[in-house]
Design a protein around this motif. Structure first.
Motif, PDB file in Angstrom:
ATOM      1  N   THR A  20       0.834  -1.204   0.000  1.00 24.79           N
ATOM      2  CA  THR A  20       0.000   0.000   0.000  1.00 24.79           C
ATOM      3  C   THR A  20       0.869   1.255   0.000  1.00 24.79           C
ATOM      4  O   THR A  20       0.549   2.246  -0.663  1.00 24.79           O
ATOM      5  CB  THR A  20      -0.967   0.023   1.197  1.00 24.79           C
ATOM      6  OG1 THR A  20      -0.229  -0.205   2.414  1.00 24.79           O
ATOM      7  CG2 THR A  20      -2.042  -1.044   1.057  1.00 24.79           C
ATOM      8  N   TYR A  24      -1.905   3.571  -1.655  1.00 23.29           N
ATOM      9  CA  TYR A  24      -3.314   3.300  -1.364  1.00 23.29           C
ATOM     10  C   TYR A  24      -3.481   2.960   0.116  1.00 23.29           C
ATOM     11  O   TYR A  24      -2.523   2.592   0.799  1.00 23.29           O
ATOM     12  CB  TYR A  24      -3.835   2.140  -2.220  1.00 23.29           C
ATOM     13  CG  TYR A  24      -4.035   2.508  -3.672  1.00 23.29           C
ATOM     14  CD1 TYR A  24      -5.257   3.034  -4.117  1.00 23.29           C
ATOM     15  CD2 TYR A  24      -3.013   2.345  -4.598  1.00 23.29           C
ATOM     16  CE1 TYR A  24      -5.446   3.376  -5.453  1.00 23.29           C
ATOM     17  CE2 TYR A  24      -3.188   2.688  -5.932  1.00 23.29           C
ATOM     18  CZ  TYR A  24      -4.404   3.205  -6.354  1.00 23.29           C
ATOM     19  OH  TYR A  24      -4.583   3.559  -7.666  1.00 23.29           O
ATOM     20  N   ASP A  25      -4.742   3.047   0.581  1.00 21.83           N
ATOM     21  CA  ASP A  25      -5.020   2.739   1.985  1.00 21.83           C
ATOM     22  C   ASP A  25      -5.056   1.241   2.263  1.00 21.83           C
ATOM     23  O   ASP A  25      -4.618   0.788   3.319  1.00 21.83           O
ATOM     24  CB  ASP A  25      -6.384   3.326   2.406  1.00 21.83           C
ATOM     25  CG  ASP A  25      -6.433   4.831   2.357  1.00 21.83           C
ATOM     26  OD1 ASP A  25      -5.363   5.474   2.497  1.00 21.83           O
ATOM     27  OD2 ASP A  25      -7.538   5.388   2.173  1.00 21.83           O
ATOM     28  N   LYS A  26      -5.613   0.484   1.319  1.00 22.77           N
ATOM     29  CA  LYS A  26      -5.882  -0.928   1.579  1.00 22.77           C
ATOM     30  C   LYS A  26      -5.537  -1.792   0.366  1.00 22.77           C
ATOM     31  O   LYS A  26      -5.560  -1.329  -0.776  1.00 22.77           O
ATOM     32  CB  LYS A  26      -7.372  -1.151   1.904  1.00 22.77           C
ATOM     33  CG  LYS A  26      -7.864  -0.535   3.202  1.00 22.77           C
ATOM     34  CD  LYS A  26      -7.443  -1.345   4.412  1.00 22.77           C
ATOM     35  CE  LYS A  26      -8.181  -0.909   5.680  1.00 22.77           C
ATOM     36  NZ  LYS A  26      -7.902   0.478   6.080  1.00 22.77           N
ATOM     37  N   ASN A  71      -8.552   2.870  -1.914  1.00 27.02           N
ATOM     38  CA  ASN A  71      -8.597   3.612  -0.657  1.00 27.02           C
ATOM     39  C   ASN A  71      -9.781   3.164   0.193  1.00 27.02           C
ATOM     40  O   ASN A  71     -10.661   2.429  -0.271  1.00 27.02           O
ATOM     41  CB  ASN A  71      -8.647   5.115  -0.931  1.00 27.02           C
ATOM     42  CG  ASN A  71      -7.293   5.651  -1.380  1.00 27.02           C
ATOM     43  OD1 ASN A  71      -6.243   5.084  -1.054  1.00 27.02           O
ATOM     44  ND2 ASN A  71      -7.304   6.733  -2.147  1.00 27.02           N
ATOM     45  N   ASP A  72      -9.796   3.614   1.453  1.00 28.26           N
ATOM     46  CA  ASP A  72     -10.773   3.123   2.423  1.00 28.26           C
ATOM     47  C   ASP A  72     -12.211   3.290   1.956  1.00 28.26           C
ATOM     48  O   ASP A  72     -13.037   2.390   2.148  1.00 28.26           O
ATOM     49  CB  ASP A  72     -10.597   3.865   3.753  1.00 28.26           C
ATOM     50  CG  ASP A  72      -9.360   3.405   4.511  1.00 28.26           C
ATOM     51  OD1 ASP A  72      -8.930   2.252   4.307  1.00 28.26           O
ATOM     52  OD2 ASP A  72      -8.817   4.207   5.290  1.00 28.26           O
TER      53      ASP A  72
END
Length: 414
Positions: free
Chosen positions: A97, A102-104, A277-278
């Motif tokens: 990530t 990216y978040d996830k 992302n989240d």
């Protein structure tokens, strides 16, 4: 017959013909060793690899750092399933990530699984975040796409070999021409309930079709304007293949969902991933998607080392530099050629278009002759030959390969 008994090429091919499903049509070469940009057949003949297992082996065959990461992890823990935590998965998730911003991440195994994962996430996001009525979400795809061969994916393919007699097909997809911003905008304006736009930054299997400069940037802007997820399938184009870490980086585009596979493990182990992302990824809850092997400890260790090798060895820069040399040299040859129409590509993902119909066997015959001359490549869509060597190749090796290719092509000139 002992599994360790030495086989001739003829014997190995005969075994596959008798006992294996005939779902591939490989070149008649039987390989048993690889190192860097080279492979050797069972008789000991050396070849330059100009396919890289469809861009899975960007870091070269049997890269010692990646192989060692697999061996060391295999000595301690191979698989836990996701019923339990393991000490490698979180490290991998934090690493990848951060690597791509990216978040996830949702880890899987094969490219087709990752595409299926992205489709499921996109649909769930559409229902829960965009409030599209249930069962009505649509995803826009491009004609001549190649995203895999699952039942859902072939439902939006227009390749008759991939589709015929595999129906009924999965609904929920709208096909538009590739590299056509106007067609995308028209669908986004006229159609209701659009959830996402799934696109290859360069269409590899279709023949290395590079879109017009600005296409991806404009497509992403349209998706943002209409609250539609921009989903980039970088399974073949990613991990430095096109001269940037991702092909979308050429236009500064950040996908809402990024699909990775192939070279994420350097061809050593099946690893794929979907990053988001989240706000997108949080729609997936326990029990709603998964894989016994997805995110296993070996995959985590291998992928981290494979991605680090790309950075440490500056493979994106090498792909950019050598790709420019390759297209320049082939372009010079094509000026006086009757057998080749054009060369196209980015980085070290390139193709030549043979001056013949896509129903002819000329490209296949050229690849057979290339094999005899010590270089392995494969046709796609009849009259196109894809050239995608490992990114660890040197300029000296590349120039030797250009010489092999041009010498071979001369044998087919009228």
């Amino acid at each position: 017959m002992s599994v360790l008994e030495k086989l001739s090429s003829q014997s190995a091919i005969a075994l596959e013909e008798k006992y294996g499903a005939h779902n591939y049509h490989p070149l008649p070469v039987v390989l048993n060793r690889g190192e860097g940009a080279y492979m050797w057949d069972v008789e000991g003949k050396q070849y330059f690899d100009f396919l890289s297992a469809y861009s899975a082996v960007n870091q070269g065959h049997c890269h010692p750092r990646i192989v060692n990461a697999m061996i060391e992890q295999a000595k301690t823990l191979t698989l836990t399933s996701r019923a339990f935590h393991n000490d490698m998965l979180g490290r991998f998730e934090a690493y990848i990530t951060s690597y791509f911003g990216y978040d996830k991440v949702l880890p899987m195994n094969t490219g087709a699984e990752a595409v299926e994962t992205a489709i499921k996430i996109c649909r769930k996001w559409a229902y829960e975040k965009k409030n599209i009525p249930e069962q009505q979400a649509k995803i826009i795809v491009c004609e001549n796409n190649f995203h895999g061969r699952t039942t859902t994916i072939i439902s939006f393919s227009n390749d008759p070999d991939a589709r015929k007699n595999f129906g009924p097909y999965t609904p929920g997809f709208i096909k538009i021409p590739y590299d056509d911003v106007g067609a995308l905008e028209k669908v986004l304006i006229e159609e209701e309930h659009i959830a996402g736009f799934l696109v290859e930054p360069i269409q590899g299997e279709a023949g290395v079709y590079v879109p017009t400069d600005g296409y991806l940037e404009k497509a992403k802007a349209l998706c943002e304007q209409h609250n539609v997820l921009f989903i980039a399938d970088e399974i073949q184009t990613g991990i430095a293949r096109t001269g940037q870490i991702l092909a979308v980086d050429h236009e500064g585009v950040k996908p809402d969902m990024l699909i990775l596979g192939k070279a994420i493990s350097g061809g050593v182990y099946p690893v794929s991933a979907v990053l988001a992302n989240d706000q997108v990824m949080e729609v997936i809850k326990p029990g709603q998607h998964g894989s016994t092997f997805g995110g296993n400890p070996i995959a985590a260790a291998v992928a981290m080392e494979a991605l680090q090798v790309v950075k440490d060895e500056e493979l994106a820069d090498n792909a950019h530099r050598l790709g420019t040399v390759f297209r320049e040299k082939l372009g010079e040859y094509i000026k006086g050629s009757t057998i080749v129409n054009k060369v196209r590509g980015k980085g070290l993902l390139n193709a030549i278009v043979i001056n013949d119909t896509d129903q002819s066997d000329t490209a296949w015959n050229i690849c057979l002759k290339l094999k005899e001359n010590g270089l392995l490549a494969k046709p796609t869509h009849g009259n196109i030959i894809r050239f995608a060597p490992p990114l660890v190749m040197t300029e000296e090796q590349l120039l030797e390969c250009v010489s092999i290719i041009t010498t071979t092509l001369k044998e087919f000139e009228v």
